[in-house]
Design a protein around this motif. Structure first.
Motif, mmCIF file in Angstrom:
data_model
loop_
_atom_site.group_PDB
_atom_site.id
_atom_site.type_symbol
_atom_site.label_atom_id
_atom_site.label_comp_id
_atom_site.label_asym_id
_atom_site.label_seq_id
_atom_site.Cartn_x
_atom_site.Cartn_y
_atom_site.Cartn_z
ATOM 1 N N ILE A 1 0.819 -1.210 0.000
ATOM 2 C CA ILE A 1 0.000 0.000 0.000
ATOM 3 C C ILE A 1 0.858 1.267 0.000
ATOM 4 O O ILE A 1 0.356 2.370 -0.210
ATOM 5 C CB ILE A 1 -0.958 0.037 1.205
ATOM 6 N N GLY A 2 2.139 1.115 0.232
ATOM 7 C CA GLY A 2 3.057 2.244 0.263
ATOM 8 C C GLY A 2 4.380 1.787 0.841
ATOM 9 O O GLY A 2 4.634 0.580 0.963
ATOM 10 N N GLY A 3 5.207 2.746 1.200
ATOM 11 C CA GLY A 3 6.492 2.372 1.778
ATOM 12 C C GLY A 3 7.239 3.571 2.307
ATOM 13 O O GLY A 3 6.860 4.730 2.091
ATOM 14 N N TRP A 4 8.298 3.269 3.050
ATOM 15 C CA TRP A 4 9.154 4.281 3.667
ATOM 16 C C TRP A 4 10.531 4.288 3.019
ATOM 17 O O TRP A 4 11.047 3.245 2.628
ATOM 18 C CB TRP A 4 9.374 3.952 5.147
ATOM 19 N N VAL A 5 11.132 5.471 2.975
ATOM 20 C CA VAL A 5 12.561 5.582 2.731
ATOM 21 C C VAL A 5 13.111 6.528 3.800
ATOM 22 O O VAL A 5 12.609 7.646 3.967
ATOM 23 C CB VAL A 5 12.886 6.140 1.332
ATOM 24 N N HIS A 6 14.096 6.055 4.548
ATOM 25 C CA HIS A 6 14.715 6.835 5.607
ATOM 26 C C HIS A 6 16.146 7.174 5.201
ATOM 27 O O HIS A 6 16.858 6.329 4.655
ATOM 28 C CB HIS A 6 14.755 6.046 6.925
ATOM 29 N N ARG A 7 16.585 8.394 5.492
ATOM 30 C CA ARG A 7 17.954 8.809 5.187
ATOM 31 C C ARG A 7 18.646 9.183 6.494
ATOM 32 O O ARG A 7 18.078 9.853 7.357
ATOM 33 C CB ARG A 7 17.978 9.988 4.202
ATOM 34 N N PHE A 8 19.892 8.743 6.630
ATOM 35 C CA PHE A 8 20.638 8.963 7.865
ATOM 36 C C PHE A 8 21.983 9.604 7.552
ATOM 37 O O PHE A 8 22.692 9.174 6.640
ATOM 38 C CB PHE A 8 20.863 7.634 8.593
ATOM 39 N N ILE A 9 22.316 10.638 8.323
ATOM 40 C CA ILE A 9 23.618 11.281 8.220
ATOM 41 C C ILE A 9 24.281 11.227 9.584
ATOM 42 O O ILE A 9 23.623 11.021 10.612
ATOM 43 C CB ILE A 9 23.493 12.737 7.725
ATOM 44 N N SER A 10 25.581 11.431 9.614
ATOM 45 C CA SER A 10 26.350 11.169 10.829
ATOM 46 C C SER A 10 25.917 12.015 12.020
ATOM 47 O O SER A 10 25.967 11.566 13.153
ATOM 48 C CB SER A 10 27.844 11.371 10.554
ATOM 49 N N ASP A 11 25.479 13.252 11.785
ATOM 50 C CA ASP A 11 25.102 14.118 12.898
ATOM 51 C C ASP A 11 23.595 14.197 13.102
ATOM 52 O O ASP A 11 23.115 14.996 13.912
ATOM 53 C CB ASP A 11 25.668 15.527 12.676
ATOM 54 N N GLY A 12 22.855 13.365 12.376
ATOM 55 C CA GLY A 12 21.409 13.368 12.515
ATOM 56 C C GLY A 12 20.940 12.305 13.498
ATOM 57 O O GLY A 12 21.741 11.654 14.178
ATOM 58 N N PRO A 13 19.626 12.111 13.598
ATOM 59 C CA PRO A 13 19.090 11.089 14.498
ATOM 60 C C PRO A 13 19.501 9.692 14.057
ATOM 61 O O PRO A 13 19.713 9.442 12.865
ATOM 62 C CB PRO A 13 17.577 11.287 14.385
ATOM 63 N N CYS A 14 19.613 8.783 15.007
ATOM 64 C CA CYS A 14 19.953 7.396 14.686
ATOM 65 C C CYS A 14 18.692 6.631 14.299
ATOM 66 O O CYS A 14 17.570 7.154 14.383
ATOM 67 C CB CYS A 14 20.654 6.737 15.869
ATOM 68 N N TYR A 15 18.854 5.383 13.924
ATOM 69 C CA TYR A 15 17.700 4.574 13.542
ATOM 70 C C TYR A 15 16.727 4.423 14.704
ATOM 71 O O TYR A 15 15.501 4.444 14.516
ATOM 72 C CB TYR A 15 18.150 3.194 13.047
ATOM 73 N N GLY A 16 17.242 4.286 15.922
ATOM 74 C CA GLY A 16 16.365 4.157 17.077
ATOM 75 C C GLY A 16 15.484 5.376 17.281
ATOM 76 O O GLY A 16 14.301 5.257 17.589
ATOM 77 N N CYS A 17 16.053 6.571 17.102
ATOM 78 C CA CYS A 17 15.273 7.808 17.218
ATOM 79 C C CYS A 17 14.138 7.826 16.198
ATOM 80 O O CYS A 17 12.987 8.142 16.516
ATOM 81 C CB CYS A 17 16.162 9.022 16.983
ATOM 82 N N VAL A 18 14.469 7.484 14.952
ATOM 83 C CA VAL A 18 13.493 7.523 13.876
ATOM 84 C C VAL A 18 12.405 6.467 14.088
ATOM 85 O O VAL A 18 11.209 6.743 13.984
ATOM 86 C CB VAL A 18 14.184 7.320 12.513
ATOM 87 N N ALA A 19 12.815 5.250 14.409
ATOM 88 C CA ALA A 19 11.853 4.163 14.595
ATOM 89 C C ALA A 19 10.906 4.463 15.750
ATOM 90 O O ALA A 19 9.703 4.239 15.660
ATOM 91 C CB ALA A 19 12.596 2.850 14.839
ATOM 92 N N SER A 20 11.454 4.978 16.838
ATOM 93 C CA SER A 20 10.632 5.294 18.001
ATOM 94 C C SER A 20 9.632 6.394 17.680
ATOM 95 O O SER A 20 8.451 6.305 18.027
ATOM 96 C CB SER A 20 11.526 5.711 19.169
ATOM 97 N N TYR A 21 10.070 7.436 17.007
ATOM 98 C CA TYR A 21 9.180 8.543 16.671
ATOM 99 C C TYR A 21 8.078 8.099 15.719
ATOM 100 O O TYR A 21 6.898 8.395 15.923
ATOM 101 C CB TYR A 21 9.978 9.687 16.036
ATOM 102 N N LEU A 22 8.426 7.350 14.677
ATOM 103 C CA LEU A 22 7.440 6.938 13.693
ATOM 104 C C LEU A 22 6.479 5.907 14.262
ATOM 105 O O LEU A 22 5.320 5.835 13.855
ATOM 106 C CB LEU A 22 8.133 6.398 12.450
ATOM 107 N N GLN A 23 6.936 5.117 15.202
ATOM 108 C CA GLN A 23 6.058 4.142 15.854
ATOM 109 C C GLN A 23 4.901 4.857 16.528
ATOM 110 O O GLN A 23 3.762 4.383 16.531
ATOM 111 C CB GLN A 23 6.840 3.336 16.889
ATOM 112 N N ARG A 24 5.165 6.034 17.086
ATOM 113 C CA ARG A 24 4.125 6.769 17.799
ATOM 114 C C ARG A 24 3.304 7.668 16.893
ATOM 115 O O ARG A 24 2.162 7.974 17.201
ATOM 116 C CB ARG A 24 4.779 7.646 18.885
#
Length: 298
Positions: free
Chosen positions: A133-156
């Motif tokens: 039905i759709g999908g995500w693309v996440h981009r990460f840079i060294s000084d940005g949020p980590c995967y845990g930050c992103v996953a936790s935020y999007l989960q909520r």
């Protein structure tokens, strides 16, 4: 001249790899995937039925050589988290310019994030939602949020399909359910193409600190509105949700992008101001366990 490090060459990963490897800037590729090509893979993959039983990374390497004979290709048919191969994996990560995660389990995604963060490498992750039905693309840079930050935020905060198994990030503490409503190859390819474009954008921006996404200063800035022609650069998001189908109660429209800009979490064990230094070796596994537990308690 760029070195691409990629984990996962399944039905989506091979599409991302094919598109990235056609870019003349990519001259070296390292592929990591422990899987063997199986009969049920054939209908959603680029490889033929005659290739069943062979290692996916070897098939992917052959695919690339047929199109870019000059490419330097290293294959590691191993689990990303295997302790016996960490030295080889770390060496490849340290030498790469950009990375792609096409893994399908949470533990591997956290481990991948830790490796990239330890060596300050930009990377991108793609995820197809149940049923395509759709999908995500996440981009990460060294000084940005980590995967845990992103996953936790999007989960909520992010929309999803309540009738189907949750995306990986919504169930980090336990076994990941198999998707009972598989996505079509067309849906997989659509999200994989976006994944490749975002990765090429990271390659364009590598070494340019001014291209990094500004971190939001408050909740109102964390979630961006659906794109409707408003001004913004290619780097103005952390995560991109792209709908492919209209689903009542979930997505109002098909083919609509939503951008999310996510800040570092102040409670993150990986990248908060009080976080412990990025670990290596056995300490990496301990930090991974802590991150999974933290997200599971959200």
């Amino acid at each position: 001249m760029a070195h691409l490090f990629q984990v996962g060459v399944g039905s989506g990963g091979i599409v991302v790899l094919d598109l990235l490897a056609r870019d003349p800037r990519v001259t070296r590729v390292t592929l990591v995937d422990p899987d063997v090509y199986k009969p049920h893979n054939v209908h959603r993959h680029l490889f033929p039925a005659s290739a069943v039983g062979r290692a996916k990374v070897e098939l992917a390497a052959e695919w690339l050589r047929e199109r870019r004979p000059e490419l330097v290709i290293e294959t590691l048919p191993v689990d990303l988290m295997s302790p016996a191969y960490q030295a080889d994996i770390v060496r490849a990560v340290a030498a790469c310019d950009v990375a792609v995660c096409a893994a399908d389990n949470e533990a591997a995604k956290y481990h991948f994030d830790q490796l990239m963060r330890a060596h300050r490498k930009p990377w991108a992750l793609g995820e197809v939602l149940s049923g395509g039905i759709g999908g995500w693309v996440h981009r990460f840079i060294s000084d940005g949020p980590c995967y845990g930050c992103v996953a936790s935020y999007l989960q909520r905060s992010a929309p999803g399909d309540p009738a189907a198994p949750a995306p990986d990030y919504a169930n980090p503490g336990g076994a990941v359910q198999e998707t009972t409503v598989p996505a079509s190859k067309a849906s997989i390819d659509a999200i994989a193409s976006l994944h490749a474009l975002v990765t090429l954008g990271l390659l364009d921006q590598s070494g340019d600190d001014s291209a990094a996404s500004p971190e939001p200063t408050g909740p109102a800035e964390q979630r961006l509105q659906a794109s409707t022609g408003q001004a913004g650069s290619e780097a103005d998001f952390t995560s991109l949700l792209f709908t492919l189908k209209r689903v009542p109660g979930v997505f109002d429209d098909a083919f609509r992008p939503y951008k999310f800009r996510v800040a570092r979490s102040t409670s993150c064990l990986v990248c908060s101001p009080s976080a412990v230094p990025t670990p290596a070796g056995e300490d990496l596994d301990a930090a991974l366990d802590q991150a999974l537990a933290r997200l599971g308690d959200v």
